[in-house]
Motif scaffolding. Sequence first.
Motif, PDB file in Angstrom:
ATOM      1  N   SER A  94       0.716  -1.177  -0.001  1.00 53.25           N
ATOM      2  CA  SER A  94       0.089   0.082  -0.023  1.00 53.25           C
ATOM      3  C   SER A  94       0.852   1.098  -0.098  1.00 53.25           C
ATOM      4  O   SER A  94       0.499   2.312  -0.714  1.00 53.25           O
ATOM      5  CB  SER A  94      -0.995  -0.105   1.216  1.00 53.25           C
ATOM      6  OG  SER A  94      -0.256  -0.117   2.317  1.00 53.25           O
ATOM      7  N   ALA A  95       2.032   1.162   0.589  1.00 55.11           N
ATOM      8  CA  ALA A  95       3.038   2.463   0.652  1.00 55.11           C
ATOM      9  C   ALA A  95       3.596   2.348  -0.679  1.00 55.11           C
ATOM     10  O   ALA A  95       4.193   3.573  -0.894  1.00 55.11           O
ATOM     11  CB  ALA A  95       3.968   2.062   1.902  1.00 55.11           C
ATOM     12  N   ALA A  96       3.887   1.534  -1.417  1.00 49.51           N
ATOM     13  CA  ALA A  96       4.773   1.168  -2.475  1.00 49.51           C
ATOM     14  C   ALA A  96       4.415   2.272  -3.867  1.00 49.51           C
ATOM     15  O   ALA A  96       5.084   3.077  -4.143  1.00 49.51           O
ATOM     16  CB  ALA A  96       4.929  -0.190  -3.216  1.00 49.51           C
ATOM     17  N   ILE A  97       2.969   2.163  -4.019  1.00 50.18           N
ATOM     18  CA  ILE A  97       2.549   3.228  -5.221  1.00 50.18           C
ATOM     19  C   ILE A  97       1.458   4.315  -4.640  1.00 50.18           C
ATOM     20  O   ILE A  97       1.632   5.117  -4.792  1.00 50.18           O
ATOM     21  CB  ILE A  97       1.971   2.228  -6.328  1.00 50.18           C
ATOM     22  CG1 ILE A  97       3.141   1.492  -6.957  1.00 50.18           C
ATOM     23  CG2 ILE A  97       1.342   3.004  -7.347  1.00 50.18           C
ATOM     24  CD1 ILE A  97       2.610   0.417  -7.986  1.00 50.18           C
ATOM     25  N   GLY A  98       0.309   3.450  -3.990  1.00 55.71           N
ATOM     26  CA  GLY A  98      -0.735   4.421  -3.570  1.00 55.71           C
ATOM     27  C   GLY A  98      -0.281   5.231  -2.492  1.00 55.71           C
ATOM     28  O   GLY A  98      -0.408   6.468  -2.609  1.00 55.71           O
ATOM     29  N   GLY A  99       0.463   4.876  -1.497  1.00 55.92           N
ATOM     30  CA  GLY A  99       0.982   5.619  -0.569  1.00 55.92           C
ATOM     31  C   GLY A  99       2.102   6.872  -1.076  1.00 55.92           C
ATOM     32  O   GLY A  99       1.992   8.044  -0.503  1.00 55.92           O
ATOM     33  N   ALA A 100       2.889   6.159  -2.134  1.00 58.00           N
ATOM     34  CA  ALA A 100       3.896   7.250  -2.599  1.00 58.00           C
ATOM     35  C   ALA A 100       3.166   8.303  -3.485  1.00 58.00           C
ATOM     36  O   ALA A 100       3.734   9.470  -3.423  1.00 58.00           O
ATOM     37  CB  ALA A 100       4.759   6.458  -3.705  1.00 58.00           C
ATOM     38  N   GLU A 101       2.001   8.057  -4.032  1.00 58.78           N
ATOM     39  CA  GLU A 101       1.320   9.066  -4.857  1.00 58.78           C
ATOM     40  C   GLU A 101       0.535   9.732  -3.845  1.00 58.78           C
ATOM     41  O   GLU A 101       0.722  11.344  -3.943  1.00 58.78           O
ATOM     42  CB  GLU A 101       0.082   8.469  -5.886  1.00 58.78           C
ATOM     43  CG  GLU A 101      -0.548   9.322  -6.509  1.00 58.78           C
ATOM     44  CD  GLU A 101      -1.166   8.891  -7.588  1.00 58.78           C
ATOM     45  OE1 GLU A 101      -2.042   9.546  -8.445  1.00 58.78           O
ATOM     46  OE2 GLU A 101      -1.168   7.655  -7.937  1.00 58.78           O
ATOM     47  N   GLU A 102       0.171   9.552  -2.699  1.00 64.32           N
ATOM     48  CA  GLU A 102      -0.575  10.387  -1.959  1.00 64.32           C
ATOM     49  C   GLU A 102       0.509  11.335  -1.404  1.00 64.32           C
ATOM     50  O   GLU A 102       0.042  12.357  -0.937  1.00 64.32           O
ATOM     51  CB  GLU A 102      -1.326   9.416  -0.791  1.00 64.32           C
ATOM     52  CG  GLU A 102      -2.682   9.025  -1.141  1.00 64.32           C
ATOM     53  CD  GLU A 102      -3.292   8.381  -0.219  1.00 64.32           C
ATOM     54  OE1 GLU A 102      -2.731   8.071   0.995  1.00 64.32           O
ATOM     55  OE2 GLU A 102      -4.541   8.196  -0.321  1.00 64.32           O
ATOM     56  N   SER A 103       1.482  10.905  -0.959  1.00 60.58           N
ATOM     57  CA  SER A 103       2.655  11.876  -0.213  1.00 60.58           C
ATOM     58  C   SER A 103       3.305  12.594  -1.122  1.00 60.58           C
ATOM     59  O   SER A 103       4.192  13.537  -0.940  1.00 60.58           O
ATOM     60  CB  SER A 103       3.702  10.858   0.480  1.00 60.58           C
ATOM     61  OG  SER A 103       4.435  10.353  -0.536  1.00 60.58           O
ATOM     62  N   GLY A 104       3.026  12.495  -2.495  1.00 60.46           N
ATOM     63  CA  GLY A 104       3.563  13.157  -3.605  1.00 60.46           C
ATOM     64  C   GLY A 104       4.974  12.847  -4.151  1.00 60.46           C
ATOM     65  O   GLY A 104       5.666  13.347  -4.843  1.00 60.46           O
ATOM     66  N   ARG A 105       5.521  11.715  -3.336  1.00 56.19           N
ATOM     67  CA  ARG A 105       6.867  11.283  -3.691  1.00 56.19           C
ATOM     68  C   ARG A 105       6.977  10.412  -5.078  1.00 56.19           C
ATOM     69  O   ARG A 105       7.865  10.714  -5.704  1.00 56.19           O
ATOM     70  CB  ARG A 105       7.282  10.140  -2.587  1.00 56.19           C
ATOM     71  CG  ARG A 105       8.666   9.619  -2.769  1.00 56.19           C
ATOM     72  CD  ARG A 105       9.060   8.910  -1.816  1.00 56.19           C
ATOM     73  NE  ARG A 105      10.719   8.561  -1.694  1.00 56.19           N
ATOM     74  CZ  ARG A 105      11.275   7.938  -0.747  1.00 56.19           C
ATOM     75  NH1 ARG A 105      10.536   7.273   0.221  1.00 56.19           N
ATOM     76  NH2 ARG A 105      12.534   7.745  -0.779  1.00 56.19           N
ATOM     77  N   LEU A 106       5.739   9.840  -5.430  1.00 54.70           N
ATOM     78  CA  LEU A 106       5.521   9.086  -6.764  1.00 54.70           C
ATOM     79  C   LEU A 106       6.034  10.264  -7.848  1.00 54.70           C
ATOM     80  O   LEU A 106       6.828   9.850  -8.975  1.00 54.70           O
ATOM     81  CB  LEU A 106       4.345   8.608  -7.007  1.00 54.70           C
ATOM     82  CG  LEU A 106       4.265   7.993  -8.386  1.00 54.70           C
ATOM     83  CD1 LEU A 106       5.268   6.713  -8.611  1.00 54.70           C
ATOM     84  CD2 LEU A 106       2.945   6.875  -8.399  1.00 54.70           C
ATOM     85  N   GLU A 107       5.292  11.232  -7.780  1.00 54.32           N
ATOM     86  CA  GLU A 107       5.305  12.293  -8.883  1.00 54.32           C
ATOM     87  C   GLU A 107       6.661  12.927  -8.865  1.00 54.32           C
ATOM     88  O   GLU A 107       7.328  12.926 -10.052  1.00 54.32           O
ATOM     89  CB  GLU A 107       4.504  13.555  -8.366  1.00 54.32           C
ATOM     90  CG  GLU A 107       4.342  14.545  -9.667  1.00 54.32           C
ATOM     91  CD  GLU A 107       3.082  15.554  -9.320  1.00 54.32           C
ATOM     92  OE1 GLU A 107       2.742  16.261 -10.250  1.00 54.32           O
ATOM     93  OE2 GLU A 107       3.068  15.885  -8.017  1.00 54.32           O
ATOM     94  N   LEU A 108       7.293  13.139  -7.852  1.00 48.02           N
ATOM     95  CA  LEU A 108       8.992  13.602  -7.891  1.00 48.02           C
ATOM     96  C   LEU A 108       9.683  12.423  -8.305  1.00 48.02           C
ATOM     97  O   LEU A 108      10.484  12.854  -9.358  1.00 48.02           O
ATOM     98  CB  LEU A 108       9.435  13.751  -6.352  1.00 48.02           C
ATOM     99  CG  LEU A 108      10.544  14.376  -6.020  1.00 48.02           C
ATOM    100  CD1 LEU A 108      10.958  15.745  -6.873  1.00 48.02           C
ATOM    101  CD2 LEU A 108      11.027  14.674  -4.863  1.00 48.02           C
TER     102      LEU A 108
END
Length: 265
Positions: A94-108
């Motif tokens: 849940s942290a790998a993609i969904g959580g990373a997107e919610e935190s803004g880390r995925l976009e970065l």
Amino acid sequence: MTSVPVLRRSIRESWRGLIGWSLGITALLFLYLPLFKSFGTGGQLQAVIDALPKELTKTIGYDQIATGAGYAQSTFYGLTGFVLFTIAAVIWSSAAIGGAEESGRLELDLAHPIARVQYALEQAAAIVVKVLWLGLLAGLIVWGMNEPVGLGIDPPHIIGASAALAGLGFLTASIGLLVGALTGRRSWASGAAAGIAVLGYVFQAVAKQSSDLEWLNIFSPYAWVYHQSPLSDGVDLGGLALVWGFAIVFAAASAFALQQRDVTG
């Protein structure tokens, strides 16, 4: 050598947590397995089980607990170990993609030269590494305690049981990855991953109550690998292939889903 920055970072950032999960599994095995020897003969343990309702013992898999293989399967591989692997898989996925997107880390991260498919697949690979490590650790401990505790398990069966447990963990995680990639939400990913694990366990438990309900095992990954005890009879290779096969397919689907969707911070 191909660069795997996401995989390396995921392992580097989660090693402390992985140690915690490793200690938890070690503690469980050192708590439960020596108790089998303390019961002396299997008859003492069987007497305890016979005092319980038969429906309950079938549901929680305690009907074969009087043997060493049945005891290890019922107390760890089929219950407490399964719960720990499921919780870890839900958290990681849940942290790998969904959580990373919610935190803004995925976009970065995607602003760097990292393809979306690469990102999702490396996150899946990181989870595979972690669940395989936990499965290996559990197998080594069971193997090391096999003779001292008097479990009488055929050592190759330990490999199959550990591979099955790791596969169930990765299957749970792959659902979390896919739903996280589809929705970009950690809560949805957590709910879906946990839901699949719980439903799989419930379906096989209900199927044990009546021969008329055995068809529910078709929809239970838990039953695919545990309908026969891996520690007593050896793992069902077909069921093992199904669990790992579906997990790989769902992980690949998460990469496709992430590639097709707009990512928001």
